[in-house]
Design a protein around this motif. Structure first.
Motif, PDB file in Angstrom:
ATOM      1  N   VAL A 213      64.694  68.366  12.317  1.00  4.93           N
ATOM      2  CA  VAL A 213      65.591  67.686  11.399  1.00  4.93           C
ATOM      3  C   VAL A 213      64.820  66.727  10.532  1.00  4.93           C
ATOM      4  O   VAL A 213      65.061  66.597   9.342  1.00  4.93           O
ATOM      5  CB  VAL A 213      66.693  66.955  12.191  1.00  4.93           C
ATOM      6  CG1 VAL A 213      67.500  66.057  11.272  1.00  4.93           C
ATOM      7  CG2 VAL A 213      67.586  67.969  12.873  1.00  4.93           C
TER       8      VAL A 213
ATOM      9  N   VAL B 154      63.046  68.463   7.560  1.00  2.17           N
ATOM     10  CA  VAL B 154      63.948  68.828   6.479  1.00  2.17           C
ATOM     11  C   VAL B 154      64.430  67.584   5.754  1.00  2.17           C
ATOM     12  O   VAL B 154      64.373  67.480   4.532  1.00  2.17           O
ATOM     13  CB  VAL B 154      65.152  69.617   7.028  1.00  2.17           C
ATOM     14  CG1 VAL B 154      66.177  69.850   5.922  1.00  2.17           C
ATOM     15  CG2 VAL B 154      64.680  70.935   7.606  1.00  2.17           C
ATOM     16  N   ALA B 155      64.897  66.622   6.540  1.00  2.54           N
ATOM     17  CA  ALA B 155      65.464  65.431   5.919  1.00  2.54           C
ATOM     18  C   ALA B 155      64.408  64.617   5.179  1.00  2.54           C
ATOM     19  O   ALA B 155      64.646  64.138   4.079  1.00  2.54           O
ATOM     20  CB  ALA B 155      66.124  64.570   6.985  1.00  2.54           C
TER      21      ALA B 155
ATOM     22  N   THR C 187      75.558  59.585  12.191  1.00  4.11           N
ATOM     23  CA  THR C 187      75.587  61.043  12.330  1.00  4.11           C
ATOM     24  C   THR C 187      74.926  61.705  11.130  1.00  4.11           C
ATOM     25  O   THR C 187      74.887  61.143  10.033  1.00  4.11           O
ATOM     26  CB  THR C 187      77.031  61.578  12.427  1.00  4.11           C
ATOM     27  OG1 THR C 187      77.745  61.229  11.233  1.00  4.11           O
ATOM     28  CG2 THR C 187      77.748  61.022  13.635  1.00  4.11           C
ATOM     29  N   THR C 188      74.408  62.867  11.353  1.00  2.00           N
ATOM     30  CA  THR C 188      73.890  63.675  10.260  1.00  2.00           C
ATOM     31  C   THR C 188      74.172  65.137  10.552  1.00  2.00           C
ATOM     32  O   THR C 188      74.170  65.571  11.707  1.00  2.00           O
ATOM     33  CB  THR C 188      72.375  63.456  10.057  1.00  2.00           C
ATOM     34  OG1 THR C 188      71.928  64.258   8.966  1.00  2.00           O
ATOM     35  CG2 THR C 188      71.596  63.843  11.307  1.00  2.00           C
ATOM     36  N   GLU C 189      74.459  65.877   9.504  1.00  2.00           N
ATOM     37  CA  GLU C 189      74.682  67.312   9.622  1.00  2.00           C
ATOM     38  C   GLU C 189      73.813  68.029   8.595  1.00  2.00           C
ATOM     39  O   GLU C 189      73.602  67.514   7.492  1.00  2.00           O
ATOM     40  CB  GLU C 189      76.141  67.666   9.324  1.00  2.00           C
ATOM     41  CG  GLU C 189      77.112  67.335  10.421  1.00  2.00           C
ATOM     42  CD  GLU C 189      78.516  67.772  10.034  1.00  2.00           C
ATOM     43  OE1 GLU C 189      79.170  68.415  10.855  1.00  2.00           O
ATOM     44  OE2 GLU C 189      78.936  67.480   8.907  1.00  2.00           O
ATOM     45  N   VAL C 190      73.357  69.190   8.953  1.00  2.00           N
ATOM     46  CA  VAL C 190      72.685  70.073   8.004  1.00  2.00           C
ATOM     47  C   VAL C 190      73.604  71.271   7.796  1.00  2.00           C
ATOM     48  O   VAL C 190      73.885  72.008   8.736  1.00  2.00           O
ATOM     49  CB  VAL C 190      71.311  70.523   8.522  1.00  2.00           C
ATOM     50  CG1 VAL C 190      70.650  71.457   7.515  1.00  2.00           C
ATOM     51  CG2 VAL C 190      70.417  69.314   8.782  1.00  2.00           C
ATOM     52  N   ILE C 191      74.105  71.418   6.585  1.00  2.00           N
ATOM     53  CA  ILE C 191      75.063  72.476   6.271  1.00  2.00           C
ATOM     54  C   ILE C 191      74.441  73.387   5.221  1.00  2.00           C
ATOM     55  O   ILE C 191      73.993  72.911   4.172  1.00  2.00           O
ATOM     56  CB  ILE C 191      76.388  71.887   5.750  1.00  2.00           C
ATOM     57  CG1 ILE C 191      76.974  70.923   6.787  1.00  2.00           C
ATOM     58  CG2 ILE C 191      77.369  72.995   5.409  1.00  2.00           C
ATOM     59  CD1 ILE C 191      78.166  70.146   6.288  1.00  2.00           C
ATOM     60  N   ASP C 192      74.431  74.672   5.497  1.00  2.00           N
ATOM     61  CA  ASP C 192      73.778  75.564   4.540  1.00  2.00           C
ATOM     62  C   ASP C 192      74.771  76.100   3.508  1.00  2.00           C
ATOM     63  O   ASP C 192      75.943  75.722   3.486  1.00  2.00           O
ATOM     64  CB  ASP C 192      73.015  76.678   5.264  1.00  2.00           C
ATOM     65  CG  ASP C 192      73.916  77.780   5.792  1.00  2.00           C
ATOM     66  OD1 ASP C 192      75.159  77.700   5.622  1.00  2.00           O
ATOM     67  OD2 ASP C 192      73.388  78.738   6.379  1.00  2.00           O
ATOM     68  N   ALA C 193      74.280  76.959   2.645  1.00  3.35           N
ATOM     69  CA  ALA C 193      75.059  77.428   1.504  1.00  3.35           C
ATOM     70  C   ALA C 193      76.296  78.209   1.923  1.00  3.35           C
ATOM     71  O   ALA C 193      77.250  78.344   1.146  1.00  3.35           O
ATOM     72  CB  ALA C 193      74.179  78.283   0.596  1.00  3.35           C
ATOM     73  N   LYS C 194      76.298  78.739   3.121  1.00  2.00           N
ATOM     74  CA  LYS C 194      77.464  79.487   3.606  1.00  2.00           C
ATOM     75  C   LYS C 194      78.417  78.605   4.403  1.00  2.00           C
ATOM     76  O   LYS C 194      79.338  79.104   5.033  1.00  2.00           O
ATOM     77  CB  LYS C 194      76.998  80.671   4.454  1.00  2.00           C
ATOM     78  CG  LYS C 194      76.233  81.719   3.655  1.00  2.00           C
ATOM     79  CD  LYS C 194      75.847  82.902   4.515  1.00  2.00           C
ATOM     80  CE  LYS C 194      75.122  83.956   3.671  1.00  2.00           C
ATOM     81  NZ  LYS C 194      74.681  85.118   4.498  1.00  2.00           N
TER      82      LYS C 194
ATOM     83  N   ARG D  76      77.728  76.846   6.972  1.00  2.00           N
ATOM     84  CA  ARG D  76      77.427  76.801   8.398  1.00  2.00           C
ATOM     85  C   ARG D  76      76.683  75.515   8.735  1.00  2.00           C
ATOM     86  O   ARG D  76      75.725  75.159   8.064  1.00  2.00           O
ATOM     87  CB  ARG D  76      76.574  78.007   8.815  1.00  2.00           C
ATOM     88  CG  ARG D  76      77.274  79.341   8.599  1.00  2.00           C
ATOM     89  CD  ARG D  76      76.327  80.482   8.873  1.00  2.00           C
ATOM     90  NE  ARG D  76      75.131  80.432   8.016  1.00  2.00           N
ATOM     91  CZ  ARG D  76      74.228  81.393   7.966  1.00  2.00           C
ATOM     92  NH1 ARG D  76      74.362  82.470   8.726  1.00  2.00           N
ATOM     93  NH2 ARG D  76      73.181  81.277   7.167  1.00  2.00           N
TER      94      ARG D  76
ATOM     95  N   SER E 130      74.124  73.982  10.746  1.00  2.00           N
ATOM     96  CA  SER E 130      73.012  74.519  11.524  1.00  2.00           C
ATOM     97  C   SER E 130      72.462  73.515  12.511  1.00  2.00           C
ATOM     98  O   SER E 130      71.849  73.883  13.493  1.00  2.00           O
ATOM     99  CB  SER E 130      71.897  74.977  10.586  1.00  2.00           C
ATOM    100  OG  SER E 130      71.402  73.870   9.858  1.00  2.00           O
TER     101      SER E 130
END
Lengths: 132, 198
Positions: free
Chosen positions: B11, B14-15, B55-62, B64, B66
């Motif tokens: 994470v 990416v972040a 909190t943190t979220e990684v959300i992709d183009a669809k 989702r 992840s």
């Protein structure tokens, strides 16, 4: 994640627009919620490489630390959005610490900041007591 | 990042890549604020302590999700002490959990994991607690502060375990702040603001 959707529109990572940051202050101007969304258009390029794909794996980077990581994680379809939220509550709450005893400390380091980075020097490294 | 935080590597990578780009292009200019960052920081820390949930979220183009990360605990601005539990995952069903204790300039971290590691990661987790003592407190940069949103401890400097400091720093770089009206957050009446950070 957050039940609040501030409606902020993330901007492209390598774009020129500003990044919206939403925050909520109470009547005493105390921070209650901080929320931001960042968008990454493409996978980050690693040193010496050029990002040319539009999908990657989170554990691809973990894979550099292990043999099978790159194949184990789900693929990411770019752009990806990183959504951050900080929520603050219970102002004035008591903070209790339980400092670990020396027998449970496996490593010690002394760190300092230099310029934009930092460095740490290990002072001790020994096995922690089992069954911690 | 200290050894105790190596588990959050995926994470972080990416972040950090995103945030580096954001921070590097910041060039503070005209700032229009209803409540300045300094005011908000002073008001927030005046309370001496609080419960903090990041909190943190990684959300992709669809659409989702992840990966998710969270850190929950309490922090005292008065004593610079705090205690957090940070969780990152799932990464292929693997969760990383880090206990963190902040005691002034010293941080203690202890990682653990649940699930099957995606490859060799578990072996990298340090045994027991890792102790880091910072001898040169720094005024954190925007990048450090934003990273602190992801995982308490950020770069390991206790100065960055502070969402209020994140806000103050963000607002110092903002070019425009807009008030968006009243909203109730966790039972408290608040005013919603949006800052534009170049």
């Amino acid at each position: 994640m957050s039940t609040l959707d501030p409606g902020g529109t993330a901007v492209p990572l390598f774009g020129t627009g500003p990044v919206p940051v939403d925050y909520w202050l109470d009547g005493s101007d105390q921070l209650r919620l901080l929320h931001m969304t960042l968008t990454m258009k493409a996978p980050p390029a690693r040193p010496g490489t050029v990002a040319t794909t539009t999908s990657t794996t989170l554990a691809g980077d973990l894979g550099s630390r292990g043999s099978a990581g790159a194949t184990a994680a789900p693929a990411l379809d770019f752009p990806i959005h990183l959504v951050f939220a900080d929520r603050i509550s219970d102002y004035g709450v008591a903070v209790h610490l339980t400092i670990p005893p020396p027998s449970q400390i496996g490593s010690q380091a002394t760190c300092s900041a230099r310029g934009d980075g930092s460095s740490c020097y290990s002072s001790t490294s020994h096995a922690a007591a089992p069954g911690r | 990042m200290g050894p105790g935080r190596s588990g959050g590597h995926a994470v972080w990578v990416v972040a950090a890549s995103v945030l580096v780009a954001v921070a590097s292009c910041s060039s503070p200019s005209k700032t229009t604020v209803t409540v300045s960052g300094a005011q908000a920081y002073a008001a927030t820390t005046r309370a001496r302590s609080a419960a903090i949930d990041m909190t943190t979220e990684v959300i992709d183009a669809k659409g989702r999700t992840s990966s998710e990360g969270s850190a929950t605990g309490t922090y005292s601005w008065a004593t610079r002490q705090g205690s957090f539990v940070a969780k990152i995952g799932p990464i292929s069903g693997y969760h990383l959990i880090t206990d963190e204790i902040i005691d002034g300039a010293t941080t203690y971290t202890r990682p653990s994991a649940t699930g099957t590691p995606p490859g060799g990661l578990h072996a990298d987790l340090p045994s027991g607690w890792s102790e880091e003592t910072w001898t040169t407190p720094i005024a954190p940069g925007l990048l450090d502060l934003l990273l602190a949103v992801i995982v308490p401890g950020g770069e390991g400097n206790t100065e960055v375990d502070d969402p209020a400091a994140v806000l103050a720093q963000v607002l110092s770089a903002a070019t425009h702040v807009t008030g968006l009206g009243r909203q109730t957050i966790d039972g408290s009446v608040t005013t919603h603001y949006r800052a534009a950070v170049p």
